[in-house]
Scaffold this motif. Structure first.
Motif, PDB file in Angstrom:
ATOM      1  N   ASN A 185      41.381  29.447  48.824  1.00 36.45           N
ATOM      2  CA  ASN A 185      40.361  30.412  48.459  1.00 36.45           C
ATOM      3  C   ASN A 185      40.904  31.840  48.588  1.00 36.45           C
ATOM      4  OD1 ASN A 185      37.990  32.018  48.257  1.00 36.45           O
ATOM      5  ND2 ASN A 185      36.744  30.346  49.022  1.00 36.45           N
TER       6      ASN A 185
ATOM      7  N   SER B 182      41.649  34.309  45.409  1.00 38.40           N
ATOM      8  CA  SER B 182      40.888  35.556  45.366  1.00 38.40           C
ATOM      9  C   SER B 182      41.760  36.757  45.034  1.00 38.40           C
ATOM     10  CB  SER B 182      40.171  35.784  46.697  1.00 38.40           C
ATOM     11  OG  SER B 182      39.205  34.783  46.891  1.00 38.40           O
TER      12      SER B 182
ATOM     13  N   PHE C  38      38.948  36.987  39.606  1.00 34.35           N
ATOM     14  CA  PHE C  38      38.562  35.758  40.284  1.00 34.35           C
ATOM     15  C   PHE C  38      37.573  36.090  41.392  1.00 34.35           C
ATOM     16  CE2 PHE C  38      38.811  32.409  43.375  1.00 34.35           C
ATOM     17  CZ  PHE C  38      38.962  31.254  42.628  1.00 34.35           C
TER      18      PHE C  38
ATOM     19  N   SER D  14      34.972  34.034  44.209  1.00 33.76           N
ATOM     20  CA  SER D  14      34.646  32.703  44.728  1.00 33.76           C
ATOM     21  C   SER D  14      33.535  32.767  45.762  1.00 33.76           C
ATOM     22  CB  SER D  14      35.888  32.053  45.348  1.00 33.76           C
ATOM     23  OG  SER D  14      36.287  32.759  46.501  1.00 33.76           O
ATOM     24  N   SER D  15      32.928  31.602  45.990  1.00 32.14           N
ATOM     25  CA  SER D  15      31.901  31.466  47.019  1.00 32.14           C
ATOM     26  C   SER D  15      32.577  31.148  48.345  1.00 32.14           C
ATOM     27  CB  SER D  15      30.936  30.330  46.633  1.00 32.14           C
ATOM     28  OG  SER D  15      31.600  29.069  46.704  1.00 32.14           O
TER      29      SER D  15
ATOM     30  N   ASP E 206      32.910  27.165  44.905  1.00 31.73           N
ATOM     31  CA  ASP E 206      32.724  27.457  43.487  1.00 31.73           C
ATOM     32  C   ASP E 206      33.442  28.762  43.177  1.00 31.73           C
ATOM     33  OD1 ASP E 206      31.035  25.243  43.097  1.00 31.73           O
ATOM     34  OD2 ASP E 206      29.291  26.401  43.768  1.00 31.73           O
ATOM     35  N   PHE E 207      33.741  28.974  41.909  1.00 31.80           N
ATOM     36  CA  PHE E 207      34.374  30.231  41.522  1.00 31.80           C
ATOM     37  C   PHE E 207      34.042  30.575  40.086  1.00 31.80           C
ATOM     38  CE2 PHE E 207      37.505  26.989  40.490  1.00 31.80           C
ATOM     39  CZ  PHE E 207      37.936  27.356  39.226  1.00 31.80           C
ATOM     40  N   GLN E 208      34.367  31.809  39.747  1.00 33.96           N
ATOM     41  CA  GLN E 208      34.223  32.298  38.385  1.00 33.96           C
ATOM     42  C   GLN E 208      35.446  33.147  38.081  1.00 33.96           C
ATOM     43  OE1 GLN E 208      30.407  34.015  37.538  1.00 33.96           O
ATOM     44  NE2 GLN E 208      31.202  35.236  35.841  1.00 33.96           N
TER      45      GLN E 208
END
Length: 190
Positions: free
Chosen positions: A109, A113, A118, A120-121, A136-138
């Protein structure tokens, strides 16, 4: 530094999964659960060497076996699954258990990041196993995804990296969850 070697590989795998290019792959020799009497593709794939099986939850998932390579750090990317309708894909990475799933997911993570666009949760436990964690990510506005890390065969971890177009329906995310649950370590044959 071996831990960062395969984590770096995971970053590369995820970035490749998010991109438009597809890795070189060949059709696998899948094994079916029952004798093949129909023209439907086999739903069960077994890799005894890496100690896992996948039972595809739906025929819409196409399983491509990666070209076998001898990784220097012990990590392997044996299969990539693509959802024919949505464009979602799931990359399975099998790596040495150099830490717990939580430790590896935290490092992944943090590393991801650092990639442009990017987000992420936080890590959360996943129902895949007692030790499974993920996030989760976007990436930008166009790609959503999920990462899961869980114990694999003895001495290994399974890392699942899924991506799908942001415009995909909610069923796409459920389908990814089903596929995550379909990857299992083989029982010990000792």
């Amino acid at each position: 530094m071996g831990r960062m070697g395969w984590l770096g590989c995971a970053v590369w795998v995820l970035c490749t999964a998010c991109g438009a290019s597809k890795p070189a792959i060949r059709e696998p020799a899948e094994q079916s659960v029952a004798p093949a009497e129909s023209t439907a593709p086999a739903r069960r794939y077994v890799d005894a060497q890496l100690g896992f099986e996948i039972v595809r939850p739906a025929a819409e998932w196409q399983l491509d076996e990666s070209t076998p390579q001898e990784p220097s750090d012990g990590a392997a990317v044996p299969v990539i699954l693509r959802h024919r309708m949505t464009g979602a894909q799931v990359v399975l990475q099998v790596a040495p258990a150099v830490g717990s799933p939580t430790q590896i997911a935290e490092q992944l993570n943090r590393g991801l990041s650092e990639q442009p666009d990017f987000v992420s949760s936080e890590l959360e436990p996943l129902p895949l196993s007692d030790s499974a964690v993920g996030f989760d990510f976007q990436v930008g506005q166009g790609v959503h995804g999920r990462v899961a890390v869980t114990e694999g065969s003895p001495g290994h971890l399974f890392m699942l990296l899924a991506t799908w177009p942001a415009k995909a329906c909610d069923d796409c995310e459920r389908s990814v969850e089903d596929l995550f649950g379909a990857v299992r370590p083989l029982p010990n044959q000792g």
